[in-house]
Design a protein around this motif. Sequence first.
Motif, short mmCIF file in Angstrom:
data_model
loop_
_atom_site.label_atom_id
_atom_site.label_comp_id
_atom_site.label_asym_id
_atom_site.label_seq_id
_atom_site.Cartn_x
_atom_site.Cartn_y
_atom_site.Cartn_z
N UNK A 385 -18.29 7.86 12.26
CA UNK A 385 -17.46 8.10 13.43
C UNK A 385 -16.12 7.37 13.36
N UNK A 386 -15.93 6.53 12.36
CA UNK A 386 -14.66 5.84 12.21
C UNK A 386 -14.82 4.34 12.11
N UNK A 387 -13.74 3.62 11.82
CA UNK A 387 -13.82 2.17 11.62
C UNK A 387 -14.24 1.43 12.90
N UNK A 388 -15.00 0.37 12.70
CA UNK A 388 -15.34 -0.53 13.80
C UNK A 388 -15.03 -1.98 13.46
N UNK A 389 -14.61 -2.22 12.22
CA UNK A 389 -14.23 -3.57 11.80
C UNK A 389 -12.94 -3.48 10.99
N UNK A 390 -11.99 -4.35 11.32
CA UNK A 390 -10.71 -4.43 10.62
C UNK A 390 -10.50 -5.88 10.23
N UNK A 391 -10.07 -6.14 9.00
CA UNK A 391 -9.98 -7.54 8.64
C UNK A 391 -9.22 -7.82 7.37
N UNK A 392 -9.25 -9.10 7.04
CA UNK A 392 -8.63 -9.63 5.82
C UNK A 392 -9.66 -10.45 5.08
N UNK A 393 -9.91 -10.06 3.85
CA UNK A 393 -10.84 -10.81 3.02
C UNK A 393 -10.11 -11.96 2.33
N UNK A 394 -10.89 -12.91 1.84
CA UNK A 394 -10.32 -14.02 1.07
C UNK A 394 -11.33 -14.51 0.06
N UNK A 395 -11.00 -14.36 -1.22
CA UNK A 395 -11.97 -14.69 -2.27
C UNK A 395 -11.34 -15.54 -3.36
#
Length: 445
Positions: A385-395
């Motif tokens: 149904x579409x995105x529910x989480x938006x973010x920035x990863x850091x590794x």
Amino acid sequence: MSTVLARCATLLWYLLPFSVFAQSSPTPAANPAWLEQLVRESGVLRRHNVGVCLTDVATGQQVFGLNEDRYFTPASTMKLLSLYAGLQLLPDSLPSLHYVQRPDTLLFWGTGDPTLLHGDVPSRRAFTFLQSRPEQLYYAEVPTVTAFGPGWSWDDYNYYFQPERGAFPIYGHTVRFYGKAGQPMPKVLPRFFRPLTQLAPAGTPNPAQDHVRRPELENRFLVLPSTSGWVDETPFRTSTALLLQLLQDTLRRPIRLAPLRLRAQDSIRTLRGLPVDSLYRRMLRVSDNFLAEQVLLMCASALTPDSLSTARTIRAVQSNYLRDLPDAPVWVDGSGLSRLNLITPRALVGLLLKLHQQVPEPRLLSLLAAGGGQGTLRRVYRDARGPWLWGKTGTLTNNHNLVGYVRTKSGRLLAFSFMNNNHVVPTADIRREMERVLTQVREKL
């Protein structure tokens, strides 16, 4: 009696700021028992340092916290601070270069704009401008940062994710190689570097399975054998002399080097380039280190056009815009490549709240990687149904973090930071466990 009243008045004076702060600061809510248990009893998470902070964006009320006041190595989540710096200090379009026009000469110098003939966010604005000018072109050097940031890994110089920083980047400070099966020599762009590319000697060890290797202090590119097609980017070693060679080779006209000596009658002008969001979007979605570093240099150029200093930008942003974060970050670069950076989970959430207050929500979420959509989160947090989480990863090695926003099924938007430091299990295990926890957050909060 008057002495007693005076002492009481003095005590009240000292206590007043603390009582006001206590009343104005949101009181953390009791942690939901099921979420506390989910994190603390996780067989994956309990073996390393974990920090979690969840806050309701609409109310500013903390919903959950675990070690949220402890400092962690943030890795690329620091790019959110670079975004915030750019939003405060840069206009809607990038500053491509500064210049001074004189009767028969054009003196120009860099702003840190990384887009000139860049392979992913290319701009020809500066190219067209310089090519079409009738004056003699003079390039001026400005004081700038070192090629690598403090605390960077020196032995990553050969890899696409660590190009050198600079005042006037061209080609993203990288060489692109396109290898085909059955052809020992790849296509090389820009063509300037073709004569500097050669096959590696037979028997060259290749434990890292590299396609191209560059000696640390040289611009020689050694191609290693491969049985299939491949694409690679390798940073080149920068210098003013090489920049002038590349510019002259590209523009097909002479460019001379000159000191930056401004006269009283000089008027400094700025050539504008790409819309800023085209840069921010690439920087955040795929976690482009080079673009993030150059954002802080462009901010420095906006503060003082004749000098580019990452440290000056960081000081200005921290003292003028980030003093209200719950904990002051230890902030040394724009990309998060440095392990000298430190920040708490609740400070990152505080930054997310500030971003949400200042940037319209659709624009803000469009800049970030989206679960199941694009960027570093395209294969996780999926929903038809579409995105529910938006973010920035850091590794970084032994560290994996995720910071962003979750839309719960009840309609709440939560700002979150989920930080994992010093883990020894595969990063894929950490990703899966975070997804399990955050999926429950979406379902139940």
